[in-house]
Motif scaffolding. Structure first.
Motif, PDB file in Angstrom:
ATOM      1  N   SER A 194       0.839  -1.203  -0.127  1.00 45.29           N
ATOM      2  CA  SER A 194      -0.139  -0.004  -0.017  1.00 45.29           C
ATOM      3  C   SER A 194       0.818   1.302   0.108  1.00 45.29           C
ATOM      4  N   VAL A 195       1.926   1.356   0.735  1.00 43.19           N
ATOM      5  CA  VAL A 195       2.873   2.091   0.700  1.00 43.19           C
ATOM      6  C   VAL A 195       3.371   2.646  -0.657  1.00 43.19           C
ATOM      7  N   LEU A 196       3.789   1.508  -1.215  1.00 41.30           N
ATOM      8  CA  LEU A 196       4.616   1.556  -2.537  1.00 41.30           C
ATOM      9  C   LEU A 196       3.394   2.208  -3.636  1.00 41.30           C
ATOM     10  N   VAL A 197       2.320   1.725  -3.496  1.00 39.95           N
ATOM     11  CA  VAL A 197       1.413   2.226  -4.514  1.00 39.95           C
ATOM     12  C   VAL A 197       0.912   3.692  -4.092  1.00 39.95           C
ATOM     13  N   TRP A 198       0.900   3.934  -2.974  1.00 37.45           N
ATOM     14  CA  TRP A 198       0.633   5.272  -2.480  1.00 37.45           C
ATOM     15  C   TRP A 198       1.538   6.144  -3.164  1.00 37.45           C
ATOM     16  N   ALA A 199       2.940   5.919  -2.906  1.00 42.94           N
ATOM     17  CA  ALA A 199       3.837   6.751  -3.670  1.00 42.94           C
ATOM     18  C   ALA A 199       3.727   6.792  -4.893  1.00 42.94           C
ATOM     19  N   ASN A 202       0.486   9.154  -5.766  1.00 45.97           N
ATOM     20  CA  ASN A 202       0.577  10.297  -4.945  1.00 45.97           C
ATOM     21  C   ASN A 202       1.663  11.485  -5.398  1.00 45.97           C
ATOM     22  N   ARG A 203       3.152  10.760  -5.612  1.00 42.22           N
ATOM     23  CA  ARG A 203       4.004  11.531  -5.845  1.00 42.22           C
ATOM     24  C   ARG A 203       4.830  11.409  -6.906  1.00 42.22           C
ATOM     25  N   LYS A 204       4.981  12.555  -7.510  1.00 46.93           N
ATOM     26  CA  LYS A 204       5.704  12.729  -8.794  1.00 46.93           C
ATOM     27  C   LYS A 204       7.113  11.937  -8.790  1.00 46.93           C
ATOM     28  N   GLY A 205       7.449  11.356  -9.972  1.00 47.22           N
ATOM     29  CA  GLY A 205       8.733  10.381 -10.061  1.00 47.22           C
ATOM     30  C   GLY A 205       8.636   9.288  -9.138  1.00 47.22           C
ATOM     31  N   MET A 206       7.520   8.720  -8.735  1.00 45.06           N
ATOM     32  CA  MET A 206       7.420   7.344  -8.168  1.00 45.06           C
ATOM     33  C   MET A 206       6.461   6.471  -8.727  1.00 45.06           C
ATOM     34  N   ALA A 207       6.201   6.690 -10.136  1.00 51.15           N
ATOM     35  CA  ALA A 207       5.413   5.807 -10.673  1.00 51.15           C
ATOM     36  C   ALA A 207       5.894   4.274 -10.814  1.00 51.15           C
ATOM     37  N   TYR A 251      12.286  -2.989   2.353  1.00 49.40           N
ATOM     38  CA  TYR A 251      12.426  -1.922   1.164  1.00 49.40           C
ATOM     39  C   TYR A 251      11.586  -0.891   1.156  1.00 49.40           C
ATOM     40  N   VAL A 252      10.629  -0.793   1.657  1.00 54.12           N
ATOM     41  CA  VAL A 252       9.441  -0.008   1.690  1.00 54.12           C
ATOM     42  C   VAL A 252      10.019   1.204   2.704  1.00 54.12           C
ATOM     43  N   ARG A 253      10.954   0.747   4.007  1.00 49.52           N
ATOM     44  CA  ARG A 253      11.509   1.662   4.693  1.00 49.52           C
ATOM     45  C   ARG A 253      12.447   2.469   4.186  1.00 49.52           C
ATOM     46  N   THR A 254      13.049   1.775   3.050  1.00 47.19           N
ATOM     47  CA  THR A 254      14.285   2.818   2.388  1.00 47.19           C
ATOM     48  C   THR A 254      13.694   3.600   1.577  1.00 47.19           C
ATOM     49  N   VAL A 255      12.383   3.152   0.735  1.00 48.22           N
ATOM     50  CA  VAL A 255      11.802   4.111  -0.001  1.00 48.22           C
ATOM     51  C   VAL A 255      11.090   5.170   0.662  1.00 48.22           C
ATOM     52  N   CYS A 256      10.700   5.154   1.866  1.00 47.73           N
ATOM     53  CA  CYS A 256       9.941   6.096   2.700  1.00 47.73           C
ATOM     54  C   CYS A 256      11.265   7.248   3.169  1.00 47.73           C
ATOM     55  N   GLU A 257      12.331   6.430   3.507  1.00 44.36           N
ATOM     56  CA  GLU A 257      13.461   7.587   3.982  1.00 44.36           C
ATOM     57  C   GLU A 257      13.788   8.410   2.950  1.00 44.36           C
ATOM     58  N   ARG A 258      14.100   7.706   1.597  1.00 42.62           N
ATOM     59  CA  ARG A 258      14.391   8.479   0.454  1.00 42.62           C
ATOM     60  C   ARG A 258      13.452   9.668   0.358  1.00 42.62           C
ATOM     61  N   CYS A 259      12.280   9.028   0.257  1.00 42.21           N
ATOM     62  CA  CYS A 259      11.162  10.320  -0.088  1.00 42.21           C
ATOM     63  C   CYS A 259      11.172  11.456   1.019  1.00 42.21           C
ATOM     64  N   GLN A 260      11.278  10.978   2.139  1.00 44.00           N
ATOM     65  CA  GLN A 260      11.534  12.038   3.211  1.00 44.00           C
ATOM     66  C   GLN A 260      12.687  12.818   3.190  1.00 44.00           C
ATOM     67  N   ARG A 261      13.700  12.637   2.622  1.00 46.34           N
ATOM     68  CA  ARG A 261      14.824  13.400   2.411  1.00 46.34           C
ATOM     69  C   ARG A 261      14.620  14.326   1.116  1.00 46.34           C
ATOM     70  N   ASP A 262      13.891  13.916   0.157  1.00 50.69           N
ATOM     71  CA  ASP A 262      13.647  14.651  -1.039  1.00 50.69           C
ATOM     72  C   ASP A 262      12.348  15.620  -0.875  1.00 50.69           C
ATOM     73  N   GLY A 263      11.680  15.346   0.050  1.00 52.24           N
ATOM     74  CA  GLY A 263      10.378  16.332   0.263  1.00 52.24           C
ATOM     75  C   GLY A 263       9.313  15.582   0.066  1.00 52.24           C
ATOM     76  N   SER A 264       9.223  14.465  -0.665  1.00 47.79           N
ATOM     77  CA  SER A 264       8.052  13.879  -1.331  1.00 47.79           C
ATOM     78  C   SER A 264       7.115  13.215  -0.098  1.00 47.79           C
ATOM     79  N   PHE A 265       7.936  12.964   0.748  1.00 48.00           N
ATOM     80  CA  PHE A 265       6.677  12.309   2.266  1.00 48.00           C
ATOM     81  C   PHE A 265       7.287  13.286   3.086  1.00 48.00           C
ATOM     82  N   ASP A 266       6.211  13.698   3.986  1.00 51.16           N
ATOM     83  CA  ASP A 266       6.621  14.578   5.166  1.00 51.16           C
ATOM     84  C   ASP A 266       6.854  13.590   6.382  1.00 51.16           C
ATOM     85  N   THR A 267       6.594  12.471   6.579  1.00 49.04           N
ATOM     86  CA  THR A 267       7.274  11.699   7.471  1.00 49.04           C
ATOM     87  C   THR A 267       7.261  10.081   6.980  1.00 49.04           C
TER      88      THR A 267
END
Length: 269
Positions: A194-199, A202-207, A251-267
């Motif tokens: 769900s987190v992967l598909v959410w990204a 809803n987030r640019k560059g994450m298709a 893997y999802v945790r890694t994706v979330c942390e990367r998105c947080q660093r670039d501002g795609s995810f707020d947390t």
């Protein structure tokens, strides 16, 4: 007689199948301030895309000449089943995130709330209802009332019911507890997908996260079915599924942390 320990484990498995999704929903709503709507949308998408649409596709494809070829192959059948599950369920997620949940997209924790509903509904249908039926059958068997189960039946239905009764009696008690472990792994996987598909939705560059979710879903299901067809120990199968579940979560945790660093995810909730 059905062993008392078997009944105890049926009760535990049933409680986990109903209790875990509800507990996740309450936790995410109360502690993480997630919306309630994604939970119920997750339930609805699992019902529609997996139990209705995917089942209809299976009846059509597996009932065709191509289906006979698929069912006759211990490699094609697991791959087919895994691919279909991945395509239907992840497409359902993506469609839900793009439509009915578009107003909930600002809170990333809603991806987990959706996953709790999606995986929770599956757990209730596959394990929860089965556990209830098994408990009822077991109580009737142990009280000497098997006639209540078989008295009005005949033909194939009677044969199937008698087989179910013998299965309950002869199955090792621990097997009924193993179903709970399987559902826990499945819910964790649904949260991860769900987190992967959410990204992706809803987030640019994450298709690319959408096909990754489909692929990972296919791998987990295909490996499980393939090993089952090869009569591999159910304990070993669950260990392997547990490893795949851990890999998906990391893997999802890694994706979330990367998105947080670039501002795609707020947390990275």
């Amino acid at each position: 007689m059905v062993p008392v320990l078997s009944i105890v484990f049926m009760v535990i498995s049933g409680m986990i199948s109903f209790g875990l999704p509800i507990a996740l929903c309450i936790y995410l709503y109360k502690s993480k301030k997630a919306d309630l709507l994604p939970f119920f949308v997750g339930c609805a998408v699992m019902l529609l895309f997996a139990f209705v649409l995917e089942s209809a596709a299976h009846r059509m494809i597996l009932g065709s000449p191509a289906g006979e070829v698929i069912k006759g192959s211990s490699l094609l059948y697991p791959l087919y089943g895994g691919l279909m599950a991945g395509l239907f369920e992840e497409t359902g997620r993506f469609a839900a995130f793009k439509t009915v949940l578009r107003r909930n997209r600002e809170r990333n924790v809603n991806a987990l709330m959706y996953g709790a509903g999606h995986g929770g509904f599956e757990a209730i249908v596959i394990l929860g209802i089965t556990s209830i039926n098994n408990i009822i059958y077991s109580v009737l068997i142990n009280s000497g009332n098997t006639a209540a189960l078989t008295g009005s039946l005949s033909g194939d239905t009677l044969a199937q019911t008698e087989t179910a009764i013998q299965t309950l009696i002869s199955t090792p008690s621990w097997m009924f507890l193993l179903g709970a472990a399987e559902r826990i792994f499945a819910i964790i996987l649904h949260l991860s997908f769900s987190v992967l598909v959410w990204a992706a939705a809803n987030r640019k560059g994450m298709a690319k996260m959408y096909p990754i979710a489909v692929l990972f879903h296919m791998i987990v299901d295909a490996v499980t079915v393939f090993l089952s067809l090869k009569s591999v120990s159910v304990i070993l199968i669950e260990v392997i599924v547990g490893i795949l579940t851990l890999a998906a979560a990391l893997y999802v945790r890694t994706v979330c942390e990367r998105c947080q660093r670039d501002g795609s995810f707020d947390t990275c909730e």
